[in-house]
Write an enzyme that holds these catalytic residues in place. Structure first.
Site, PDB file in Angstrom:
ATOM      1  N   SER A 235      11.004   5.067  10.786  1.00  0.00           N
ATOM      2  CA  SER A 235      10.511   6.021   9.785  1.00  0.00           C
ATOM      3  C   SER A 235       9.591   7.055  10.398  1.00  0.00           C
ATOM      4  CB  SER A 235       9.697   5.306   8.694  1.00  0.00           C
ATOM      5  OG  SER A 235      10.498   4.433   7.982  1.00  0.00           O
TER       6      SER A 235
ATOM      7  N   HIS B  49      14.164   9.339   7.620  1.00  0.00           N
ATOM      8  CA  HIS B  49      15.105   8.968   8.681  1.00  0.00           C
ATOM      9  C   HIS B  49      16.143  10.080   8.841  1.00  0.00           C
ATOM     10  CE1 HIS B  49      14.146   4.594   9.259  1.00  0.00           C
ATOM     11  NE2 HIS B  49      13.485   4.851   8.150  1.00  0.00           N
TER      12      HIS B  49
ATOM     13  N   TYR C 227      16.943  -3.944   3.068  1.00  0.00           N
ATOM     14  CA  TYR C 227      16.584  -3.714   1.665  1.00  0.00           C
ATOM     15  C   TYR C 227      17.443  -2.647   0.978  1.00  0.00           C
ATOM     16  CZ  TYR C 227      13.777   0.262   3.417  1.00  0.00           C
ATOM     17  OH  TYR C 227      13.356   1.429   4.017  1.00  0.00           O
ATOM     18  N   GLU C 228      18.209  -1.879   1.769  1.00  0.00           N
ATOM     19  CA  GLU C 228      19.007  -0.824   1.128  1.00  0.00           C
ATOM     20  C   GLU C 228      20.195  -1.388   0.359  1.00  0.00           C
ATOM     21  OE1 GLU C 228      19.503   2.842   3.546  1.00  0.00           O
ATOM     22  OE2 GLU C 228      18.308   1.736   4.999  1.00  0.00           O
TER      23      GLU C 228
ATOM     24  N   ASN D 231      -0.639   1.887   8.961  1.00  0.00           N
ATOM     25  CA  ASN D 231      -1.642   1.433   7.984  1.00  0.00           C
ATOM     26  C   ASN D 231      -2.081   0.023   8.339  1.00  0.00           C
ATOM     27  OD1 ASN D 231       1.321   1.048   6.868  1.00  0.00           O
ATOM     28  ND2 ASN D 231       0.104  -0.633   6.030  1.00  0.00           N
TER      29      ASN D 231
ATOM     30  N   HIS E 149       5.166   4.569   0.953  1.00  0.00           N
ATOM     31  CA  HIS E 149       6.142   5.142   1.897  1.00  0.00           C
ATOM     32  C   HIS E 149       5.696   6.553   2.297  1.00  0.00           C
ATOM     33  CE1 HIS E 149       9.873   5.538   4.030  1.00  0.00           C
ATOM     34  NE2 HIS E 149      10.314   6.516   3.266  1.00  0.00           N
TER      35      HIS E 149
ATOM     36  N   ALA F  68       7.985   1.813  12.058  1.00  0.00           N
ATOM     37  CA  ALA F  68       6.640   1.960  11.506  1.00  0.00           C
ATOM     38  C   ALA F  68       6.235   0.595  10.960  1.00  0.00           C
ATOM     39  CB  ALA F  68       6.641   2.999  10.396  1.00  0.00           C
TER      40      ALA F  68
ATOM     41  N   MET G 205       9.673  -3.795   7.906  1.00  0.00           N
ATOM     42  CA  MET G 205      10.889  -4.113   7.156  1.00  0.00           C
ATOM     43  C   MET G 205      12.167  -3.897   7.986  1.00  0.00           C
ATOM     44  SD  MET G 205       9.837  -2.248   3.587  1.00  0.00           S
ATOM     45  CE  MET G 205       8.134  -2.372   2.940  1.00  0.00           C
ATOM     46  N   SER G 206      12.069  -3.988   9.302  1.00  0.00           N
ATOM     47  CA  SER G 206      13.254  -3.664  10.122  1.00  0.00           C
ATOM     48  C   SER G 206      13.227  -4.403  11.453  1.00  0.00           C
ATOM     49  CB  SER G 206      13.282  -2.145  10.383  1.00  0.00           C
ATOM     50  OG  SER G 206      12.227  -1.779  11.240  1.00  0.00           O
TER      51      SER G 206
ATOM     52  N   HIS H 228      18.381  -0.397   6.586  1.00  0.00           N
ATOM     53  CA  HIS H 228      17.531  -1.579   6.441  1.00  0.00           C
ATOM     54  C   HIS H 228      18.209  -2.601   5.531  1.00  0.00           C
ATOM     55  CE1 HIS H 228      14.946   1.920   7.150  1.00  0.00           C
ATOM     56  NE2 HIS H 228      14.079   1.107   7.727  1.00  0.00           N
TER      57      HIS H 228
HETATM   58  N1  HPA Z   1       4.421  -3.335   5.495  1.00  0.00           N
HETATM   59  C1  HPA Z   1       5.748  -3.290   5.742  1.00  0.00           C
HETATM   60  N2  HPA Z   1       6.355  -2.284   6.314  1.00  0.00           N
HETATM   61  C2  HPA Z   1       5.594  -1.230   6.691  1.00  0.00           C
HETATM   62  C3  HPA Z   1       4.204  -1.197   6.471  1.00  0.00           C
HETATM   63  C4  HPA Z   1       3.595  -2.320   5.850  1.00  0.00           C
HETATM   64  O1  HPA Z   1       2.375  -2.376   5.619  1.00  0.00           O
HETATM   65  N3  HPA Z   1       3.743  -0.016   6.959  1.00  0.00           N
HETATM   66  C5  HPA Z   1       4.842   0.640   7.462  1.00  0.00           C
HETATM   67  N4  HPA Z   1       5.948  -0.103   7.295  1.00  0.00           N
END
Ligand code: HPA
Length: 264
Positions: free
Chosen positions: A25, A55, A79-80, A226, A238, A107, A202-203, A77
Protein backbone atom coordinates in the site's frame (compact mmCIF):
# COMPACT_ATOMS: atom_id res chain seq x y z
CA UNK A 1 -0.02 -19.40 -16.74
CA UNK A 2 1.28 -19.94 -20.28
CA UNK A 3 -0.96 -17.24 -21.79
CA UNK A 4 0.35 -14.63 -19.34
CA UNK A 5 3.95 -15.73 -19.95
CA UNK A 6 3.56 -15.54 -23.72
CA UNK A 7 2.19 -12.02 -23.51
CA UNK A 8 4.92 -10.88 -21.10
CA UNK A 9 7.67 -12.29 -23.32
CA UNK A 10 6.13 -10.71 -26.38
CA UNK A 11 6.12 -7.28 -24.71
CA UNK A 12 9.22 -7.42 -22.52
CA UNK A 13 11.43 -9.93 -24.31
CA UNK A 14 12.62 -13.19 -22.84
CA UNK A 15 15.81 -12.18 -21.06
CA UNK A 16 15.57 -13.81 -17.63
CA UNK A 17 14.71 -11.62 -14.67
CA UNK A 18 16.77 -11.82 -11.49
CA UNK A 19 14.58 -10.42 -8.74
CA UNK A 20 10.83 -10.02 -8.27
CA UNK A 21 9.34 -7.28 -6.12
CA UNK A 22 5.83 -6.95 -4.71
CA UNK A 23 4.80 -3.46 -3.69
CA UNK A 24 2.52 -2.74 -0.75
CA UNK A 25 0.00 0.00 0.00
CA UNK A 26 1.26 3.44 -0.96
CA UNK A 27 4.55 2.05 -2.32
CA UNK A 28 3.51 1.83 -5.95
CA UNK A 29 5.74 4.67 -7.11
CA UNK A 30 8.75 2.34 -6.89
CA UNK A 31 7.48 0.70 -10.05
CA UNK A 32 8.07 4.05 -11.79
CA UNK A 33 11.78 3.80 -10.98
CA UNK A 34 12.15 0.78 -13.26
CA UNK A 35 13.20 1.46 -16.84
CA UNK A 36 11.16 -0.98 -18.84
CA UNK A 37 7.79 -2.20 -19.96
CA UNK A 38 4.55 -1.86 -17.94
CA UNK A 39 1.71 -4.30 -18.47
CA UNK A 40 -1.60 -3.75 -16.64
CA UNK A 41 -2.81 -6.81 -14.71
CA UNK A 42 -6.11 -6.63 -16.61
CA UNK A 43 -4.22 -7.58 -19.79
CA UNK A 44 -2.58 -10.59 -18.16
CA UNK A 45 -4.71 -13.75 -18.10
CA UNK A 46 -5.02 -15.11 -14.56
CA UNK A 47 -3.65 -12.03 -12.85
CA UNK A 48 -5.85 -10.70 -10.02
CA UNK A 49 -8.17 -7.78 -10.51
CA UNK A 50 -6.92 -5.74 -7.56
CA UNK A 51 -9.38 -3.23 -6.23
CA UNK A 52 -7.60 -1.66 -3.26
CA UNK A 53 -6.86 2.05 -3.47
CA UNK A 54 -3.20 2.88 -2.99
CA UNK A 55 -2.10 -0.06 -5.16
CA UNK A 56 -1.02 0.11 -8.81
CA UNK A 57 -2.02 -3.09 -10.64
CA UNK A 58 0.78 -3.21 -13.21
CA UNK A 59 3.59 -5.64 -13.88
CA UNK A 60 6.73 -3.68 -14.71
CA UNK A 61 9.74 -5.49 -16.18
CA UNK A 62 13.03 -3.79 -16.78
CA UNK A 63 16.27 -2.53 -15.32
CA UNK A 64 16.71 -1.25 -11.79
CA UNK A 65 20.28 -0.57 -10.68
CA UNK A 66 21.72 -3.01 -13.21
CA UNK A 67 19.41 -5.89 -12.34
CA UNK A 68 16.58 -7.10 -14.51
CA UNK A 69 13.58 -7.01 -12.17
CA UNK A 70 9.86 -7.71 -12.38
CA UNK A 71 7.74 -5.51 -10.14
CA UNK A 72 4.27 -6.61 -9.14
CA UNK A 73 2.81 -3.18 -8.40
CA UNK A 74 -0.13 -4.54 -6.46
CA UNK A 75 -1.28 -7.66 -4.67
CA UNK A 76 -4.66 -9.20 -4.14
CA UNK A 77 -5.18 -9.55 -0.41
CA UNK A 78 -7.07 -12.41 1.20
CA UNK A 79 -9.64 -9.93 2.45
CA UNK A 80 -10.66 -8.89 -1.07
CA UNK A 81 -12.24 -12.18 -2.17
CA UNK A 82 -11.40 -14.69 0.55
CA UNK A 83 -8.72 -16.31 -1.60
CA UNK A 84 -5.41 -16.89 0.22
CA UNK A 85 -3.79 -18.13 -3.01
CA UNK A 86 -4.74 -15.11 -5.13
CA UNK A 87 -1.05 -14.35 -5.83
CA UNK A 88 -0.13 -17.90 -6.81
CA UNK A 89 -0.16 -17.27 -10.55
CA UNK A 90 1.82 -13.98 -10.50
CA UNK A 91 4.46 -15.51 -8.21
CA UNK A 92 4.61 -18.61 -10.42
CA UNK A 93 5.13 -16.25 -13.36
CA UNK A 94 8.11 -14.63 -11.59
CA UNK A 95 9.66 -18.06 -11.15
CA UNK A 96 8.97 -18.99 -14.77
CA UNK A 97 10.60 -15.72 -15.91
CA UNK A 98 13.78 -16.83 -14.16
CA UNK A 99 13.64 -14.98 -10.84
CA UNK A 100 15.86 -16.41 -8.13
CA UNK A 101 14.38 -14.28 -5.39
CA UNK A 102 11.42 -12.19 -4.33
CA UNK A 103 11.32 -9.16 -2.08
CA UNK A 104 7.86 -8.28 -0.77
CA UNK A 105 6.96 -4.95 0.79
CA UNK A 106 3.94 -3.94 2.81
CA UNK A 107 2.49 -1.35 5.14
CA UNK A 108 2.11 -2.49 8.74
CA UNK A 109 1.20 -1.40 12.24
CA UNK A 110 3.99 -1.58 14.82
CA UNK A 111 3.75 -3.20 18.22
CA UNK A 112 7.21 -1.95 19.22
CA UNK A 113 7.65 1.53 20.66
CA UNK A 114 11.19 1.54 19.22
CA UNK A 115 9.87 1.02 15.67
CA UNK A 116 7.62 4.05 15.14
CA UNK A 117 5.64 5.19 12.11
CA UNK A 118 7.95 6.13 9.23
CA UNK A 119 10.46 3.40 10.11
CA UNK A 120 11.10 0.22 8.19
CA UNK A 121 11.10 -3.28 9.61
CA UNK A 122 12.82 -6.18 7.88
CA UNK A 123 10.91 -9.39 8.59
CA UNK A 124 13.11 -11.85 10.47
CA UNK A 125 10.18 -14.29 10.53
CA UNK A 126 6.40 -14.30 10.57
CA UNK A 127 3.41 -15.63 12.47
CA UNK A 128 0.46 -16.85 10.44
CA UNK A 129 -2.09 -15.45 12.91
CA UNK A 130 -4.91 -15.94 10.37
CA UNK A 131 -4.43 -19.70 10.20
CA UNK A 132 -5.12 -19.56 6.46
CA UNK A 133 -2.75 -21.05 3.91
CA UNK A 134 -2.42 -20.53 0.15
CA UNK A 135 -1.39 -24.17 -0.35
CA UNK A 136 -4.58 -25.71 1.02
CA UNK A 137 -5.93 -27.77 -1.88
CA UNK A 138 -2.52 -28.28 -3.50
CA UNK A 139 -2.39 -32.01 -4.18
CA UNK A 140 1.32 -32.70 -4.58
CA UNK A 141 3.81 -33.40 -1.81
CA UNK A 142 5.38 -30.04 -2.71
CA UNK A 143 2.70 -28.55 -0.43
CA UNK A 144 4.75 -29.56 2.63
CA UNK A 145 6.97 -26.50 2.38
CA UNK A 146 9.64 -26.14 5.07
CA UNK A 147 9.39 -22.66 6.59
CA UNK A 148 12.36 -22.80 8.98
CA UNK A 149 14.41 -20.28 7.00
CA UNK A 150 11.57 -18.89 4.87
CA UNK A 151 12.92 -15.36 5.34
CA UNK A 152 16.19 -15.90 3.57
CA UNK A 153 19.27 -15.22 5.74
CA UNK A 154 21.43 -14.12 2.77
CA UNK A 155 18.90 -11.66 1.37
CA UNK A 156 18.26 -10.30 4.86
CA UNK A 157 21.98 -9.83 5.42
CA UNK A 158 22.23 -8.08 2.03
CA UNK A 159 19.34 -5.75 2.83
CA UNK A 160 20.82 -4.94 6.25
CA UNK A 161 24.18 -4.21 4.67
CA UNK A 162 22.50 -2.01 2.07
CA UNK A 163 20.70 -0.05 4.80
CA UNK A 164 23.94 0.35 6.74
CA UNK A 165 25.79 1.53 3.65
CA UNK A 166 23.02 4.08 3.09
CA UNK A 167 23.42 5.23 6.70
CA UNK A 168 19.93 4.08 7.63
CA UNK A 169 18.54 2.09 10.50
CA UNK A 170 16.73 -1.10 9.51
CA UNK A 171 14.96 -2.75 12.43
CA UNK A 172 14.20 -6.46 12.29
CA UNK A 173 11.16 -8.13 13.72
CA UNK A 174 8.34 -10.60 13.43
CA UNK A 175 5.33 -9.84 11.26
CA UNK A 176 1.94 -11.28 12.14
CA UNK A 177 -0.64 -11.74 9.38
CA UNK A 178 -4.12 -10.66 10.36
CA UNK A 179 -6.79 -11.31 7.71
CA UNK A 180 -8.37 -7.84 7.68
CA UNK A 181 -10.04 -5.90 6.21
CA UNK A 182 -11.16 -4.59 9.58
CA UNK A 183 -8.21 -3.48 11.69
CA UNK A 184 -7.34 -5.34 14.89
CA UNK A 185 -8.87 -4.68 18.29
CA UNK A 186 -6.56 -3.62 21.14
CA UNK A 187 -7.18 -7.05 22.73
CA UNK A 188 -6.07 -8.79 19.54
CA UNK A 189 -2.96 -6.63 19.45
CA UNK A 190 -2.18 -7.53 23.08
CA UNK A 191 -2.63 -11.21 22.12
CA UNK A 192 -0.34 -10.93 19.09
CA UNK A 193 2.31 -9.17 21.21
CA UNK A 194 2.21 -12.01 23.72
CA UNK A 195 2.64 -14.44 20.83
CA UNK A 196 5.80 -12.63 19.78
CA UNK A 197 4.69 -10.33 16.99
CA UNK A 198 6.45 -7.01 16.39
CA UNK A 199 4.30 -5.71 13.53
CA UNK A 200 0.91 -6.60 12.14
CA UNK A 201 -0.52 -6.41 8.65
CA UNK A 202 -2.94 -7.93 6.18
CA UNK A 203 -0.63 -9.41 3.53
CA UNK A 204 2.76 -10.87 2.65
CA UNK A 205 2.61 -14.15 4.59
CA UNK A 206 0.70 -16.00 1.84
CA UNK A 207 3.19 -14.64 -0.71
CA UNK A 208 6.17 -15.81 1.34
CA UNK A 209 4.64 -19.29 1.52
CA UNK A 210 3.94 -19.30 -2.22
CA UNK A 211 7.43 -18.04 -3.05
CA UNK A 212 8.98 -20.87 -1.04
CA UNK A 213 6.59 -23.32 -2.72
CA UNK A 214 7.94 -22.17 -6.09
CA UNK A 215 11.54 -22.36 -4.87
CA UNK A 216 12.17 -18.62 -4.78
CA UNK A 217 14.32 -17.14 -2.03
CA UNK A 218 12.29 -14.49 -0.26
CA UNK A 219 12.54 -11.56 2.13
CA UNK A 220 10.08 -8.86 3.11
CA UNK A 221 10.16 -5.33 4.49
CA UNK A 222 7.34 -3.48 6.26
CA UNK A 223 6.93 0.26 6.19
CA UNK A 224 5.44 1.15 9.53
CA UNK A 225 2.50 3.50 9.06
CA UNK A 226 1.07 3.53 12.58
CA UNK A 227 1.29 2.06 16.04
CA UNK A 228 -1.06 -0.92 16.26
CA UNK A 229 -4.53 -0.61 17.83
CA UNK A 230 -4.52 0.46 21.46
CA UNK A 231 -0.83 1.38 21.46
CA UNK A 232 -1.27 5.09 20.79
CA UNK A 233 -4.06 7.62 20.55
CA UNK A 234 -3.62 8.16 16.79
CA UNK A 235 -6.36 7.15 14.39
CA UNK A 236 -5.95 3.94 12.42
CA UNK A 237 -7.43 4.04 8.94
CA UNK A 238 -6.61 3.11 5.36
CA UNK A 239 -6.36 6.82 4.56
CA UNK A 240 -3.74 7.15 7.28
CA UNK A 241 -1.88 4.11 5.92
CA UNK A 242 -1.75 5.59 2.42
CA UNK A 243 -0.70 8.98 3.77
CA UNK A 244 2.10 7.55 5.92
CA UNK A 245 3.49 4.90 3.57
CA UNK A 246 5.49 7.40 1.49
CA UNK A 247 7.51 8.30 4.62
CA UNK A 248 9.00 4.83 4.60
CA UNK A 249 8.90 4.48 0.83
CA UNK A 250 11.76 6.89 0.22
CA UNK A 251 14.00 4.90 2.61
CA UNK A 252 12.82 1.66 1.12
CA UNK A 253 13.73 2.79 -2.38
CA UNK A 254 17.25 3.73 -1.26
CA UNK A 255 17.78 0.37 0.42
CA UNK A 256 16.39 -1.65 -2.48
CA UNK A 257 18.43 0.30 -5.03
CA UNK A 258 21.62 -0.24 -3.02
CA UNK A 259 20.81 -3.88 -2.50
CA UNK A 260 20.27 -4.45 -6.24
CA UNK A 261 23.36 -2.47 -7.20
CA UNK A 262 25.50 -4.53 -4.82
CA UNK A 263 24.13 -7.84 -6.11
CA UNK A 264 26.55 -7.34 -8.98
N1 HPA B 1 -2.96 -3.34 11.10
C1 HPA B 1 -3.04 -4.10 9.98
N2 HPA B 1 -2.60 -3.73 8.81
C2 HPA B 1 -2.02 -2.51 8.71
C3 HPA B 1 -1.90 -1.66 9.82
C4 HPA B 1 -2.38 -2.11 11.08
O1 HPA B 1 -2.31 -1.42 12.11
N3 HPA B 1 -1.28 -0.53 9.40
C5 HPA B 1 -1.04 -0.71 8.06
N4 HPA B 1 -1.49 -1.91 7.66
Amino acid sequence: MQAALDLIREKAGDAPIAVGLILGSGLGHLAGAVKGVSIPYVDLPGFPHVGVSGHTPMLVIGDLEGQRVAVLGAREHYYENGNPSAMRLPIGVLKALGAHSLIATNAAGSMRADIPAGDLMLLSDHINFSGLNPLIGEKTDARFVPMTTAHDPDIRAGLKRAAEDEGMALAEGIYAWYSGPSFETPAEIRAIRILGGDAVGMSTVPEVILARFFGLKVAAISTITNMAAGMSSENISHEHTKAMAPLGAAKLEKILRRYLRDLG
